[in-house]
Design a protein around this motif. Structure first.
Motif, PDB file in Angstrom:
ATOM      1  N   LEU A   5       0.469  -1.053   0.333  1.00 33.07           N
ATOM      2  CA  LEU A   5       0.048  -0.774   0.031  1.00 33.07           C
ATOM      3  C   LEU A   5       1.357   1.188   0.031  1.00 33.07           C
ATOM      4  O   LEU A   5       1.351   1.567   1.236  1.00 33.07           O
ATOM      5  CB  LEU A   5      -1.016   0.358   1.007  1.00 33.07           C
ATOM      6  N   ASN A   6       0.885   1.908  -1.151  1.00 42.63           N
ATOM      7  CA  ASN A   6       1.840   3.316  -1.472  1.00 42.63           C
ATOM      8  C   ASN A   6       0.705   4.281  -0.887  1.00 42.63           C
ATOM      9  O   ASN A   6       0.116   5.029  -1.369  1.00 42.63           O
ATOM     10  CB  ASN A   6       2.242   3.102  -2.807  1.00 42.63           C
ATOM     11  N   ALA A   7       1.592   4.549   0.636  1.00 46.32           N
ATOM     12  CA  ALA A   7       0.276   5.464   0.726  1.00 46.32           C
ATOM     13  C   ALA A   7       0.824   6.918   0.800  1.00 46.32           C
ATOM     14  O   ALA A   7      -0.417   8.036   0.660  1.00 46.32           O
ATOM     15  CB  ALA A   7       0.555   5.368   2.874  1.00 46.32           C
ATOM     16  N   GLY A   8       1.777   7.136  -0.028  1.00 47.07           N
ATOM     17  CA  GLY A   8       1.713   8.697  -0.622  1.00 47.07           C
ATOM     18  C   GLY A   8       0.608   8.369  -2.205  1.00 47.07           C
ATOM     19  O   GLY A   8       0.703   9.931  -2.343  1.00 47.07           O
ATOM     20  N   SER A   9       0.501   7.557  -2.900  1.00 54.37           N
ATOM     21  CA  SER A   9       0.246   7.404  -4.267  1.00 54.37           C
ATOM     22  C   SER A   9      -1.176   7.297  -3.514  1.00 54.37           C
ATOM     23  O   SER A   9      -2.317   7.428  -4.849  1.00 54.37           O
ATOM     24  CB  SER A   9       0.597   6.147  -5.030  1.00 54.37           C
ATOM     25  N   LEU A  10      -1.601   6.320  -2.898  1.00 54.73           N
ATOM     26  CA  LEU A  10      -2.811   6.351  -2.240  1.00 54.73           C
ATOM     27  C   LEU A  10      -4.047   7.743  -1.670  1.00 54.73           C
ATOM     28  O   LEU A  10      -4.982   7.578  -2.756  1.00 54.73           O
ATOM     29  CB  LEU A  10      -3.400   5.068  -1.571  1.00 54.73           C
TER      30      LEU A  10
END
Length: 279
Positions: free
Chosen positions: A123-128
């Motif tokens: 889960l890429n927190a920056g992209s989400l």
């Protein structure tokens, strides 16, 4: 490779429960290898690679959402091959594209990944670009379906994502914050978000190499030390972009450090982890 009492021998390499990095399955000192990405990886070439260095590899990552472009039958071949070598398989950061279709689509995506043989959902927190509570719900959902959750964090945040620090009465009106693409470094915010993900059940925290460990001449040792000090070495994985970076991590933190590397750097990293190098 020979098997003797007490561990595996690879001429110069020995895995033992008495060493800092035991035989697989390992809980620390993990080496995650970048698999199919921007170039198409044939099954035969991967089989040959894992046949020679598979004992040194703990995880295989489908980067860039490459698994979404492959037939299910081929993906299953890759995941089955990895499992034969006791290697877990990760999706890479592709979840942000699925969430555009709605929350129910994400649950279906996780189940589909499980059916294909994936073990870990990134889960890429920056992209989400979602609120912290929403990210934690995704972590819990992944765990509830029997897979591992690995959030990915960057030290850079959009300035509009930073928490407001002022005195407000409870229930007071909060003026909407103007969205901006300006990036601000905040390692404390990264650590706080990562800690909450671990509390929610995340198995590992991946630290993006951008602005931390992408290039040796711009290495942020202070940020890395703070992350390791707060999250712990065994719960953190760093992206190592080249051999010099891997050497720095092993010299600084020993063979127990978890690293994500290109497949061409696996053998070099294993040599670096050897007690002969660390003496």
């Amino acid at each position: 490779m020979e098997l003797e009492e007490g561990g595996y021998y690879f001429k110069w390499k020995r895995f033992s429960e008495h060493e800092d990095r035991p035989e697989k399955p390992r809980l620390y000192g993990l080496t995650e290898m970048r698999g199919p990405d921007y170039c198409f990886l044939r099954r035969d070439s991967l089989q040959e690679t894992l046949g020679s260095i598979g004992e040194f590899v703990d995880g295989l990552k489908f980067s860039g959402g490459s698994h979404s472009l492959m037939p299910d039958s081929f993906v299953k071949e890759i995941t089955n091959l990895a499992h034969k070598h006791n290697i877990y398989v990760s999706t890479g950061d592709w979840a942000e594209h699925i969430l555009r279709k709605g929350p129910s689509s994400f649950k279906n995506y996780v189940q589909e990944c499980k059916d294909l043989g994936f073990d870990t959902i990134e889960l890429n927190a920056g992209s989400l670009k979602m609120k912290e509570d929403s990210l934690l719900r995704l972590v819990r959902l992944i765990k509830s379906l029997g897979l591992r959750a690995k959030p990915v964090f960057s030290v850079n945040f959009e300035s509009s994502d930073l928490p407001i620090k002022d005195n407000r009465a409870f229930g007071a009106y909060i003026r909407p914050i103007k969205q901006t693409s300006e990036l601000v470094q905040d390692v404390d915010l990264l650590i706080r978000k990562a800690e909450r993900c671990l509390e929610a059940g995340a198995d590992m925290i991946m630290i993006d190499a951008d602005d931390v460990s992408m290039y040796t001449d711009s290495l942020r040792a202070d940020i890395i030390a703070k992350i390791v000090g707060r999250l712990g070495l065994e719960k953190t994985m760093f992206e190592s972009s080249n051999a010099k970076m891997s050497e720095w991590f092993v010299k600084q933190y020993g063979p127990r450090v978890n690293l994500f590397v290109n497949h061409a750097d696996v053998m070099n990293l294993e040599c670096l982890r050897s007690p002969l190098f660390l003496v």
